[in-house]
Design a protein around this motif. Structure first.
Motif, PDB file in Angstrom:
ATOM      1  N   PHE A 197      96.665  21.277  48.255  1.00 36.70           N
ATOM      2  CA  PHE A 197      97.942  20.541  47.195  1.00 36.70           C
ATOM      3  C   PHE A 197      99.203  22.317  47.275  1.00 36.70           C
ATOM      4  O   PHE A 197      99.847  21.923  46.167  1.00 36.70           O
ATOM      5  N   GLY A 198      98.865  23.558  47.776  1.00 35.52           N
ATOM      6  CA  GLY A 198     100.015  24.196  48.045  1.00 35.52           C
ATOM      7  C   GLY A 198     100.184  25.569  47.112  1.00 35.52           C
ATOM      8  O   GLY A 198     100.964  25.667  46.879  1.00 35.52           O
ATOM      9  N   GLN A 199      99.055  25.311  46.298  1.00 30.78           N
ATOM     10  CA  GLN A 199      99.038  25.918  44.699  1.00 30.78           C
ATOM     11  C   GLN A 199      98.292  27.120  44.568  1.00 30.78           C
ATOM     12  O   GLN A 199      97.332  27.185  45.464  1.00 30.78           O
ATOM     13  N   SER A 200      98.998  28.371  43.970  1.00 35.93           N
ATOM     14  CA  SER A 200      98.059  29.406  43.751  1.00 35.93           C
ATOM     15  C   SER A 200      96.502  29.056  43.281  1.00 35.93           C
ATOM     16  O   SER A 200      96.426  27.872  42.384  1.00 35.93           O
ATOM     17  N   PRO A 201      95.271  29.706  42.843  1.00 35.37           N
ATOM     18  CA  PRO A 201      94.485  28.977  42.164  1.00 35.37           C
ATOM     19  C   PRO A 201      94.557  29.267  41.047  1.00 35.37           C
ATOM     20  O   PRO A 201      95.119  29.662  40.992  1.00 35.37           O
ATOM     21  N   ALA A 202      93.624  28.136  40.847  1.00 39.59           N
ATOM     22  CA  ALA A 202      93.814  27.583  39.369  1.00 39.59           C
ATOM     23  C   ALA A 202      93.270  28.470  38.022  1.00 39.59           C
ATOM     24  O   ALA A 202      92.201  28.426  38.821  1.00 39.59           O
ATOM     25  N   SER A 203      93.409  28.612  37.639  1.00 41.57           N
ATOM     26  CA  SER A 203      92.834  30.404  36.044  1.00 41.57           C
ATOM     27  C   SER A 203      92.679  29.683  34.742  1.00 41.57           C
ATOM     28  O   SER A 203      91.347  29.939  34.623  1.00 41.57           O
ATOM     29  N   ASP A 204      93.241  27.891  34.972  1.00 39.67           N
ATOM     30  CA  ASP A 204      92.313  27.239  33.588  1.00 39.67           C
ATOM     31  C   ASP A 204      92.091  25.857  33.911  1.00 39.67           C
ATOM     32  O   ASP A 204      92.448  25.167  35.565  1.00 39.67           O
ATOM     33  N   THR A 205      91.253  25.673  33.282  1.00 37.98           N
ATOM     34  CA  THR A 205      90.571  24.257  33.536  1.00 37.98           C
ATOM     35  C   THR A 205      91.550  22.921  33.918  1.00 37.98           C
ATOM     36  O   THR A 205      90.926  22.213  34.529  1.00 37.98           O
TER      37      THR A 205
END
Length: 339
Positions: A197-205
């Protein structure tokens, strides 16, 4: 004996390097090896012979490793190339915590081809596991189903797909969604999910859940009845289908003040092992995806207790891995989840 599980993932001989330490060579790895391990944990001998394990190796594949794999008592089919080297990789850790790492193949990849399965017992497998790009995976699914149909095998297997990490890019998102509609279980990890999705790694669930919902909404599996499982490291896994939406924790959780649990030595391969365990859980628990994910979480715990593969032994007629009972560990984990 019916074939329960077949992985088309690679078997790789890794050289593992750490800062200021002697490198380890010929470490058995690869998505196929770890996924087969995950399945094997829950199929003690002689049930282990229902695991089909096609391996494509080169002329330098060590006899000692081949002999060790024979001790797993699986339906092992070792296809050796006399003129080519085995698939080898270089795994370099940036520090001594087994955290940030770089991986690259150092020899051409030797994959297993579906076309070689014609007329073999592997065609009857109840589950197939792949690690592949979206484009290659589409071809794999169409091939395996066509070959089975040609042989008169009309029931559908469970097809598990984990995306090849380097293919997880925004420009492949459309192809990823198209291919996810063809498989029964799609399982990126949280880093791969964000990368699509072209996003930085998600830190929150909650962000992982949001992206998982997007995948499911696009249609996973025939008639949209498939499952998305996001493997999220220390956060465990998020299991999502039309009827289920639940987080399950990892088997090992860090205590307060700990960077990582003391038992966690090397997370390499834990995600692949999860999928092998999931497959057997799915079969043994008659399609219950949460129960399957419990099996997966326990399988992952055995993969990360050492560099490479855990050690199998036998005590009082029971198989043990790293000296532990797999059944007991599964019972303990399920009790924590009150399942």
């Amino acid at each position: 004996m019916d074939i329960s599980f077949t992985s088309f993932g690679l078997v790789v001989l890794d050289e593992t390097r750490f800062p200021n330490r002697k490198p380890l060579t010929n470490v058995l790895g690869g998505s196929g090896a770890y996924a087969t391990l995950g399945a094997r944990l829950f199929l003690p001998s002689p049930l282990s012979r229902s695991l089909a394990w096609p391996i494509h190796v080169g002329n330098d594949f060590p006899d000692a490793i081949a002999e060790h794999l024979q001790t797993w008592d699986t339906n092992l089919a070792l296809d050796k190339e006399p003129e080519r080297p085995s698939t080898r990789g270089l795994l370099e850790y940036q520090d001594t915590t087994f955290g940030p790492k770089n991986f690259k193949y150092t020899t051409p990849v030797l994959a297993v081809q579906e076309s070689k399965l014609q007329g073999s017992a592997l065609l009857t497998s109840k589950v197939y596991h792949y690690l592949a790009t979206p484009q290659d995976m589409k071809t794999h699914v169409l091939n395996i189903l066509a070959i089975r149909e040609k042989e008169g095998i009309l029931d559908r297997p469970l097809i598990i797909w984990e995306p090849a990490p380097l293919s997880c890019k925004p420009e492949n998102l459309e192809a990823c969604l198209e291919t996810a509609a063809l498989v029964d279980m799609f399982s990126p990890n949280h880093l791969e999910l964000a990368a699509f999705f072209g996003q930085s790694p998600a830190s929150d669930t909650s962000e992982i859940e949001r992206l998982g919902e997007k995948l499911l909404a696009s249609g996973v599996g025939p008639e949209g009845k498939g499952t998305v499982v996001i493997r999220a490291g220390e956060n465990g896994c998020f299991v999502r289908s039309r009827t289920t939406s639940q987080w399950l924790p990892p088997f090992y959780k860090a205590d307060i003040g700990e960077e990582q649990p003391a038992k966690v030595v090397d997370p390499t391969g834990a995600g692949n092992a999860f999928l092998g365990g999931y497959a057997i859980g799915y079969l043994q628990r008659k399609g219950d995806i949460l129960e399957a994910a419990c099996y997966g979480s326990v399988a992952a715990s055995f993969a990360l207790e050492q560099v490479g593969m855990p050690e199998k032994s036998n005590e009082g007629g029971e198989e043990l891995w790293n000296g532990e009972s797999v059944v007991r560990r599964l019972r303990e984990y399920r009790a924590r989840q009150e399942l």
